[in-house]
Enzyme design. Structure first.
Site, PDB file in Angstrom:
ATOM      1  N   HIS A 134      36.677 -22.074 -48.848  1.00 43.97           N
ATOM      2  CA  HIS A 134      35.689 -22.693 -48.012  1.00 43.97           C
ATOM      3  C   HIS A 134      34.833 -23.882 -48.656  1.00 43.97           C
ATOM      4  O   HIS A 134      34.440 -23.646 -49.644  1.00 43.97           O
ATOM      5  CB  HIS A 134      34.739 -21.859 -46.826  1.00 43.97           C
ATOM      6  CG  HIS A 134      33.669 -21.172 -47.795  1.00 43.97           C
ATOM      7  ND1 HIS A 134      32.431 -21.671 -47.927  1.00 43.97           N
ATOM      8  CD2 HIS A 134      33.671 -19.896 -48.421  1.00 43.97           C
ATOM      9  CE1 HIS A 134      31.533 -20.798 -48.573  1.00 43.97           C
ATOM     10  NE2 HIS A 134      32.198 -19.730 -48.758  1.00 43.97           N
ATOM     11  N   ASP A 146      30.601 -20.358 -55.019  1.00 51.02           N
ATOM     12  CA  ASP A 146      30.835 -19.996 -53.475  1.00 51.02           C
ATOM     13  C   ASP A 146      30.754 -21.283 -52.441  1.00 51.02           C
ATOM     14  O   ASP A 146      29.796 -21.708 -51.985  1.00 51.02           O
ATOM     15  CB  ASP A 146      29.608 -18.852 -52.875  1.00 51.02           C
ATOM     16  CG  ASP A 146      29.529 -18.565 -51.708  1.00 51.02           C
ATOM     17  OD1 ASP A 146      30.519 -18.709 -50.825  1.00 51.02           O
ATOM     18  OD2 ASP A 146      28.579 -18.017 -51.107  1.00 51.02           O
ATOM     19  N   GLU A 198      31.619 -21.915 -42.983  1.00 46.21           N
ATOM     20  CA  GLU A 198      31.892 -20.630 -43.430  1.00 46.21           C
ATOM     21  C   GLU A 198      30.417 -19.879 -43.337  1.00 46.21           C
ATOM     22  O   GLU A 198      30.273 -18.697 -42.751  1.00 46.21           O
ATOM     23  CB  GLU A 198      32.614 -20.357 -44.614  1.00 46.21           C
ATOM     24  CG  GLU A 198      33.157 -18.806 -44.837  1.00 46.21           C
ATOM     25  CD  GLU A 198      32.108 -17.859 -45.625  1.00 46.21           C
ATOM     26  OE1 GLU A 198      32.325 -16.650 -45.889  1.00 46.21           O
ATOM     27  OE2 GLU A 198      31.253 -18.616 -46.162  1.00 46.21           O
ATOM     28  N   GLU A 199      29.487 -20.358 -44.000  1.00 46.80           N
ATOM     29  CA  GLU A 199      28.285 -19.856 -44.419  1.00 46.80           C
ATOM     30  C   GLU A 199      27.420 -19.739 -42.922  1.00 46.80           C
ATOM     31  O   GLU A 199      26.763 -18.619 -42.762  1.00 46.80           O
ATOM     32  CB  GLU A 199      27.509 -20.673 -45.106  1.00 46.80           C
ATOM     33  CG  GLU A 199      28.098 -20.710 -46.546  1.00 46.80           C
ATOM     34  CD  GLU A 199      28.046 -19.728 -47.408  1.00 46.80           C
ATOM     35  OE1 GLU A 199      27.466 -18.498 -46.884  1.00 46.80           O
ATOM     36  OE2 GLU A 199      28.328 -19.527 -48.666  1.00 46.80           O
ATOM     37  N   ASP A 227      37.235 -15.935 -51.895  1.00 47.38           N
ATOM     38  CA  ASP A 227      35.830 -16.247 -51.476  1.00 47.38           C
ATOM     39  C   ASP A 227      34.794 -15.323 -52.291  1.00 47.38           C
ATOM     40  O   ASP A 227      33.929 -15.236 -51.844  1.00 47.38           O
ATOM     41  CB  ASP A 227      35.506 -16.492 -50.202  1.00 47.38           C
ATOM     42  CG  ASP A 227      33.786 -16.928 -49.795  1.00 47.38           C
ATOM     43  OD1 ASP A 227      33.378 -17.616 -50.671  1.00 47.38           O
ATOM     44  OD2 ASP A 227      33.355 -16.534 -48.713  1.00 47.38           O
ATOM     45  N   HIS A 304      24.482 -17.339 -53.719  1.00 51.04           N
ATOM     46  CA  HIS A 304      23.272 -17.937 -52.716  1.00 51.04           C
ATOM     47  C   HIS A 304      22.056 -18.228 -53.981  1.00 51.04           C
ATOM     48  O   HIS A 304      21.052 -17.863 -53.316  1.00 51.04           O
ATOM     49  CB  HIS A 304      22.991 -17.052 -51.427  1.00 51.04           C
ATOM     50  CG  HIS A 304      24.159 -17.088 -50.456  1.00 51.04           C
ATOM     51  ND1 HIS A 304      24.033 -16.428 -49.466  1.00 51.04           N
ATOM     52  CD2 HIS A 304      25.271 -17.474 -50.525  1.00 51.04           C
ATOM     53  CE1 HIS A 304      25.188 -16.563 -48.683  1.00 51.04           C
ATOM     54  NE2 HIS A 304      25.908 -17.351 -49.444  1.00 51.04           N
TER      55      HIS A 304
END
Lengths: 338, 338
Positions: A134, A146, A198-199, A227, A304
């Site tokens: 993604h 990510d 995606e997030e 991912d 994140h």
């Protein structure tokens, strides 16, 4: 008010208070539930929510992530250090007074677009072998891990297949192929998709699935995703997480053995977590989700955070995972049938 | 301008430029030299200095530290992620323009005081067995590891000796003791010192040494320090770093064996780095500096960062290191001679 478990939580009056979750790390899948709890439980009258970052390790590292959606009270993540300090103070009977100053707003909806690359199949152009990652990330860091790495290895796998076939006509793995193979093509179409949003909850892949849902089983021969960090596999705990039939698993096991024969450790395990391609998996399309041994704990050191930079990838990480997906796509693009 | 090694550096005109050091981690002792280089070399006309943080690992973690003292140009540390990003941009031929905005000032000198605890010796009160750590830290984090832990284990070692002797008269290790031992005392004085101003260059221990220099060899039977993380030893790479004679090393080796007999891994190695107590070591007083296996790389994950919190200590860390120093102090407080 500091809470360790949901069950303890139920018995407290939280009206007007800031709720602090100081949860234990029990693996991402389990621990991340506390982020959702920030929304669901704290709405029962709480003034705000603070959550220990969902990570097993910290160097004063705050981790963001979804969870507050739909909440009408402020919610934020603390570092492990801060959360555990508050917990120690609470256990000593200190009165905790915390002022939360958070600026955030919802900026509304906008259009985003998945990006699709194809190498058209020579014989079965309508059957698709799909690799994916993604392209969106959180506002922290570069999103290299990510999921920049997922995109890089998917795109590069197609690129490598194209380049190798140009240079080496023997590249087609004969023992799997019965039909003639053109130099730069596989029998089936190889497709790479970079998902958006995606997030926000796999919105990009969901939209694409809805478009293709009607004939998804017929159209998609195989789907896959990376991912959880495109880290090279270091041991046999690195695996393709697989969903599909026993017969399909047998074929994938042969591919894993080919990869193992090249001194790359990789296992094949069954799993119901297929990320963005779960929509197709649930409809019966066989799939794998690549999870290296470092994709379990280590990945969540950086997940994140402002540490999600290119720096997480060391020499060979992206190359090894590219090789794995290239082998996978090339074989599945050329076998006769499952 | 980005520099990897000092030798490359010599050949560049750095006048009016910001010099960025993107040095390799080669262990703290080696790599920390780049911080001094910020001062020494960059004064040759540079407008400012940026240095990759002196650490082997980062989650976007800036590390501070001395180095800029005496410099008249701004100097700051970057995270590994930022420094390596600038290096990648530089290698791609990008023009780097950086604006440094740093607010710092020297607030002048003030008085600080070492803190001293004694358990007076019963027979040789003027012979001192000294344990130590330093009580100052950087402005980042809590200074729990650097060096709250060192103080905690030194103080607690004395406390444990006192408490155990009260409860158990057999606590005195008879095979080492020829003179009668009072229940709560050793033959020699056990002293703990919390040094001040270690971070400014061991000013507290230096001042104390100057006070005691005249009869230091006579007065100090032994000196020791723990300033590399009071982590419990996990393997035989954890060691007392020792300075002294072969005969003294033999005695210490026996103590290490006693500790080993209690299933605590620990080695004894020769080393010239004794930290705060180096002043005495250099004058011939035997000494050890405790360095756990985690005191080499892992310690520097948190060193001089906001991650230097109580959280770095896991269950048993402080207890195990307390036990090591208590055994050391108790035996040395009671042996007949070296």
């Amino acid at each position: 008010m500091i809470h360790i478990t949901f069950s303890v939580f139920q018995n407290h009056n939280i009206t007007g208070k800031i709720v602090i979750f100081v949860e234990k790390w029990e693996g991402y899948g389990t621990t991340v539930r506390y982020r959702a709890a920030s929304r669901n439980e704290a709405l029962r009258g709480a003034a705000g929510v603070l959550l220990k970052s969902v990570t097993p390790f910290s160097i004063s590292s705050p981790h963001t992530g979804s969870g507050g959606r739909g909440a009408v009270i402020p919610s934020a993540c603390l570092t492990i250090e801060e959360a555990e300090m508050l917990q120690r103070m609470y256990k000593r009977g200190k009165k905790l007074e915390i002022r939360m100053q958070i600026k955030s707003r919802e900026v509304g909806k906008c259009t985003s677009r998945n990006t699709i690359f194809d190498i058209k199949g020579s014989t079965y152009p309508d059957e698709i072998v799909l690799l994916s990652g993604h392209m969106d990330s959180w506002d922290v860091g570069q999103g290299a891990m990510d999921d920049g790495g997922g995109m890089a290895v998917a795109w590069n796998a197609l690129n490598i297949i194209k380049e190798m076939a140009k240079k080496d006509p023997r590249f087609a793995p004969k023992r799997y192929v019965s039909a003639p193979v053109l130099k730069t093509k596989c029998l089936r179409t190889l497709r790479v998709v970079f998902w958006t949003a995606e997030e926000q909850g796999m919105l990009g892949s969901q939209a694409y699935f809805k478009e293709t849902e009607k004939d998804s089983l017929k159209k998609f021969f195989f789907v896959s995703e990376s991912d959880q960090g495109a880290f090279k596999p270091k041991n046999d705990k690195s695996a393709f997480h697989f969903m599909g039939t026993r017969a399909q698993m047998k074929v994938l096991d042969e591919i894993v053995q080919i990869i193992n024969d090249h001194n790359i450790p990789l296992s094949l395990v069954q799993s119901n977590d297929q990320g963005d391609v779960q929509f197709w998996s649930d409809k019966g399309v066989p799939s794998v989700n690549y999870v290296s041994d470092q994709g379990k704990d280590y990945y969540f050191y950086f997940h994140h955070t402002n540490g999600d930079y290119m720096t997480v990838f060391k020499d060979g990480d992206l190359d090894y995972v590219t090789a794995i997906f290239a082998a996978l796509a090339h074989v599945l693009g050329n076998i006769d049938h499952w």
